[in-house]
Design a protein around this motif. Structure first.
Motif, PDB file in Angstrom:
ATOM      1  N   GLN A  60      36.737   7.272 -21.707  1.00  0.00           N
ATOM      2  CA  GLN A  60      35.797   7.411 -20.603  1.00  0.00           C
ATOM      3  C   GLN A  60      35.816   8.868 -20.168  1.00  0.00           C
ATOM      4  O   GLN A  60      36.886   9.384 -19.826  1.00  0.00           O
ATOM      5  CB  GLN A  60      36.203   6.488 -19.449  1.00  0.00           C
ATOM      6  CG  GLN A  60      35.128   6.321 -18.417  1.00  0.00           C
ATOM      7  CD  GLN A  60      35.528   5.289 -17.379  1.00  0.00           C
ATOM      8  OE1 GLN A  60      36.380   5.570 -16.557  1.00  0.00           O
ATOM      9  NE2 GLN A  60      34.918   4.125 -17.429  1.00  0.00           N
ATOM     10  N   PHE A  61      34.649   9.509 -20.206  1.00  0.00           N
ATOM     11  CA  PHE A  61      34.550  10.944 -19.957  1.00  0.00           C
ATOM     12  C   PHE A  61      35.459  11.668 -20.955  1.00  0.00           C
ATOM     13  O   PHE A  61      35.333  11.463 -22.141  1.00  0.00           O
ATOM     14  CB  PHE A  61      34.908  11.302 -18.513  1.00  0.00           C
ATOM     15  CG  PHE A  61      34.060  10.620 -17.484  1.00  0.00           C
ATOM     16  CD1 PHE A  61      32.715  10.924 -17.360  1.00  0.00           C
ATOM     17  CD2 PHE A  61      34.601   9.660 -16.649  1.00  0.00           C
ATOM     18  CE1 PHE A  61      31.921  10.294 -16.415  1.00  0.00           C
ATOM     19  CE2 PHE A  61      33.814   9.026 -15.707  1.00  0.00           C
ATOM     20  CZ  PHE A  61      32.476   9.342 -15.578  1.00  0.00           C
ATOM     21  N   GLU A  62      36.389  12.492 -20.462  1.00  0.00           N
ATOM     22  CA  GLU A  62      37.319  13.206 -21.345  1.00  0.00           C
ATOM     23  C   GLU A  62      38.723  12.618 -21.251  1.00  0.00           C
ATOM     24  O   GLU A  62      39.714  13.276 -21.536  1.00  0.00           O
ATOM     25  CB  GLU A  62      37.375  14.701 -20.987  1.00  0.00           C
ATOM     26  CG  GLU A  62      36.076  15.445 -21.251  1.00  0.00           C
ATOM     27  CD  GLU A  62      35.126  15.397 -20.060  1.00  0.00           C
ATOM     28  OE1 GLU A  62      35.593  15.404 -18.907  1.00  0.00           O
ATOM     29  OE2 GLU A  62      33.910  15.326 -20.286  1.00  0.00           O
ATOM     30  N   GLY A  63      38.811  11.366 -20.848  1.00  0.00           N
ATOM     31  CA  GLY A  63      40.095  10.692 -20.721  1.00  0.00           C
ATOM     32  C   GLY A  63      40.115   9.407 -21.526  1.00  0.00           C
ATOM     33  O   GLY A  63      39.091   8.927 -22.009  1.00  0.00           O
ATOM     34  N   CYS A  64      41.312   8.861 -21.667  1.00  0.00           N
ATOM     35  CA  CYS A  64      41.489   7.631 -22.423  1.00  0.00           C
ATOM     36  C   CYS A  64      42.487   6.750 -21.686  1.00  0.00           C
ATOM     37  O   CYS A  64      43.542   7.222 -21.250  1.00  0.00           O
ATOM     38  CB  CYS A  64      42.003   7.957 -23.824  1.00  0.00           C
ATOM     39  SG  CYS A  64      42.260   6.503 -24.859  1.00  0.00           S
ATOM     40  N   TYR A  65      42.157   5.466 -21.550  1.00  0.00           N
ATOM     41  CA  TYR A  65      43.034   4.508 -20.900  1.00  0.00           C
ATOM     42  C   TYR A  65      43.474   3.469 -21.920  1.00  0.00           C
ATOM     43  O   TYR A  65      42.639   2.809 -22.549  1.00  0.00           O
ATOM     44  CB  TYR A  65      42.320   3.819 -19.739  1.00  0.00           C
ATOM     45  CG  TYR A  65      43.128   2.696 -19.139  1.00  0.00           C
ATOM     46  CD1 TYR A  65      44.272   2.963 -18.389  1.00  0.00           C
ATOM     47  CD2 TYR A  65      42.770   1.375 -19.336  1.00  0.00           C
ATOM     48  CE1 TYR A  65      45.027   1.941 -17.862  1.00  0.00           C
ATOM     49  CE2 TYR A  65      43.523   0.344 -18.797  1.00  0.00           C
ATOM     50  CZ  TYR A  65      44.648   0.636 -18.063  1.00  0.00           C
ATOM     51  OH  TYR A  65      45.402  -0.385 -17.541  1.00  0.00           O
ATOM     52  N   VAL A  66      44.784   3.328 -22.123  1.00  0.00           N
ATOM     53  CA  VAL A  66      45.314   2.326 -23.038  1.00  0.00           C
ATOM     54  C   VAL A  66      45.317   0.983 -22.314  1.00  0.00           C
ATOM     55  O   VAL A  66      46.007   0.806 -21.312  1.00  0.00           O
ATOM     56  CB  VAL A  66      46.741   2.685 -23.517  1.00  0.00           C
ATOM     57  CG1 VAL A  66      47.301   1.585 -24.406  1.00  0.00           C
ATOM     58  CG2 VAL A  66      46.745   4.022 -24.231  1.00  0.00           C
ATOM     59  N   ILE A  97      39.322  14.476 -26.026  1.00  0.00           N
ATOM     60  CA  ILE A  97      39.969  13.817 -24.896  1.00  0.00           C
ATOM     61  C   ILE A  97      41.218  14.616 -24.560  1.00  0.00           C
ATOM     62  O   ILE A  97      41.991  14.977 -25.439  1.00  0.00           O
ATOM     63  CB  ILE A  97      40.332  12.367 -25.252  1.00  0.00           C
ATOM     64  CG1 ILE A  97      39.048  11.548 -25.424  1.00  0.00           C
ATOM     65  CG2 ILE A  97      41.252  11.748 -24.209  1.00  0.00           C
ATOM     66  CD1 ILE A  97      39.273  10.163 -25.982  1.00  0.00           C
ATOM     67  N   HIS A  98      41.429  14.887 -23.268  1.00  0.00           N
ATOM     68  CA  HIS A  98      42.566  15.722 -22.883  1.00  0.00           C
ATOM     69  C   HIS A  98      43.692  14.964 -22.195  1.00  0.00           C
ATOM     70  O   HIS A  98      44.786  15.491 -22.048  1.00  0.00           O
ATOM     71  CB  HIS A  98      42.118  16.886 -22.003  1.00  0.00           C
ATOM     72  CG  HIS A  98      41.370  16.463 -20.783  1.00  0.00           C
ATOM     73  ND1 HIS A  98      41.955  15.843 -19.715  1.00  0.00           N
ATOM     74  CD2 HIS A  98      40.061  16.565 -20.489  1.00  0.00           C
ATOM     75  CE1 HIS A  98      41.042  15.585 -18.794  1.00  0.00           C
ATOM     76  NE2 HIS A  98      39.880  16.005 -19.246  1.00  0.00           N
ATOM     77  N   THR A  99      43.454  13.714 -21.781  1.00  0.00           N
ATOM     78  CA  THR A  99      44.493  12.972 -21.082  1.00  0.00           C
ATOM     79  C   THR A  99      44.448  11.501 -21.481  1.00  0.00           C
ATOM     80  O   THR A  99      43.373  10.908 -21.552  1.00  0.00           O
ATOM     81  CB  THR A  99      44.312  13.071 -19.550  1.00  0.00           C
ATOM     82  OG1 THR A  99      44.293  14.454 -19.184  1.00  0.00           O
ATOM     83  CG2 THR A  99      45.444  12.389 -18.804  1.00  0.00           C
ATOM     84  N   ILE A 100      45.619  10.930 -21.715  1.00  0.00           N
ATOM     85  CA  ILE A 100      45.762   9.495 -21.966  1.00  0.00           C
ATOM     86  C   ILE A 100      46.549   8.917 -20.801  1.00  0.00           C
ATOM     87  O   ILE A 100      47.573   9.480 -20.396  1.00  0.00           O
ATOM     88  CB  ILE A 100      46.506   9.218 -23.286  1.00  0.00           C
ATOM     89  CG1 ILE A 100      45.762   9.826 -24.465  1.00  0.00           C
ATOM     90  CG2 ILE A 100      46.708   7.715 -23.483  1.00  0.00           C
ATOM     91  CD1 ILE A 100      46.523   9.743 -25.789  1.00  0.00           C
ATOM     92  N   VAL A 101      46.080   7.804 -20.265  1.00  0.00           N
ATOM     93  CA  VAL A 101      46.787   7.127 -19.180  1.00  0.00           C
ATOM     94  C   VAL A 101      47.002   5.665 -19.560  1.00  0.00           C
ATOM     95  O   VAL A 101      46.278   5.099 -20.379  1.00  0.00           O
ATOM     96  CB  VAL A 101      46.043   7.230 -17.832  1.00  0.00           C
ATOM     97  CG1 VAL A 101      45.929   8.661 -17.376  1.00  0.00           C
ATOM     98  CG2 VAL A 101      44.680   6.588 -17.911  1.00  0.00           C
ATOM     99  N   LEU A 102      48.022   5.069 -18.951  1.00  0.00           N
ATOM    100  CA  LEU A 102      48.332   3.666 -19.193  1.00  0.00           C
ATOM    101  C   LEU A 102      49.203   3.151 -18.072  1.00  0.00           C
ATOM    102  O   LEU A 102      49.691   3.925 -17.234  1.00  0.00           O
ATOM    103  CB  LEU A 102      49.018   3.487 -20.551  1.00  0.00           C
ATOM    104  CG  LEU A 102      50.304   4.282 -20.806  1.00  0.00           C
ATOM    105  CD1 LEU A 102      51.532   3.565 -20.272  1.00  0.00           C
ATOM    106  CD2 LEU A 102      50.460   4.535 -22.288  1.00  0.00           C
ATOM    107  N   ASN A 103      49.391   1.843 -18.054  1.00  0.00           N
ATOM    108  CA  ASN A 103      50.381   1.278 -17.143  1.00  0.00           C
ATOM    109  C   ASN A 103      51.214   0.266 -17.896  1.00  0.00           C
ATOM    110  O   ASN A 103      50.793  -0.274 -18.915  1.00  0.00           O
ATOM    111  CB  ASN A 103      49.723   0.690 -15.884  1.00  0.00           C
ATOM    112  CG  ASN A 103      48.865  -0.507 -16.157  1.00  0.00           C
ATOM    113  OD1 ASN A 103      49.369  -1.593 -16.432  1.00  0.00           O
ATOM    114  ND2 ASN A 103      47.560  -0.330 -16.091  1.00  0.00           N
ATOM    115  N   THR A 104      52.418   0.044 -17.404  1.00  0.00           N
ATOM    116  CA  THR A 104      53.347  -0.891 -18.027  1.00  0.00           C
ATOM    117  C   THR A 104      54.247  -1.466 -16.942  1.00  0.00           C
ATOM    118  O   THR A 104      54.347  -0.913 -15.850  1.00  0.00           O
ATOM    119  CB  THR A 104      54.172  -0.193 -19.131  1.00  0.00           C
ATOM    120  OG1 THR A 104      54.925  -1.165 -19.856  1.00  0.00           O
ATOM    121  CG2 THR A 104      55.113   0.855 -18.565  1.00  0.00           C
TER     122      THR A 104
END
Length: 141
Positions: A60-66, A97-104
């Motif tokens: 999404q945009f220049e980011g990525c969500y796992v 994409i410059h940033t990957i985010v996630l939660n655990t």
């Protein structure tokens, strides 16, 4: 504070397309961006013809969500999770994409993600149920 609830009617239905259009209109008003540039990224690791692990992420945009990352129990501790993240990073770089985010969750894999270069961005105690901690992590590429 005035009770305004008598002026409104609430239902148990929401129109996702309508809500999405409201949010996209607001996005355009504030940023002049017309869309989120979304793409689903799906990766599966096969070992001897069997699915060993997989990952689903959303650009999404220049980011990525796992959204999902899982490894079959028979294949754990064989570096498959790390290989999935490495492949995701490679694909993300190709898509700028410059940033990957996630939660655990605390009972899942926060240490695994930190070992793979993710940094703790925040946490919420007792979510989604009491006695657990949800961690939010990010990695700048």
């Amino acid at each position: 504070m005035t009770d305004l609830s008598s002026e409104f009617e609430f239902t148990d239905q929401a129109d996702q397309d309508w809500l999405d259009s409201l949010l996209l209109n607001h996005l355009y008003e504030k940023t002049k961006r017309q869309n989120r540039n979304e793409k689903t990224i799906e990766i599966t690791v096969m070992v001897d013809g069997k699915r060993a692990g997989g990952l689903i992420a959303k650009k999404q945009f220049e980011g990525c969500y796992v959204e999902w990352l899982a490894v079959e129990s028979d294949f754990r501790h064989r570096n498959i999770g790390s290989l999935l993240l490495q492949e995701l990073e490679k694909r993300c770089r190709q898509m700028n994409i410059h940033t990957i985010v996630l939660n655990t969750q605390d009972y899942q894999a926060p240490v695994f993600y930190e070992k793979n270069g993710f940094n703790l961005a925040g946490q919420i105690r007792d979510f989604p149920f009491e006695g657990t901690i949800r961690y939010f992590l990010s990695k700048r590429l």
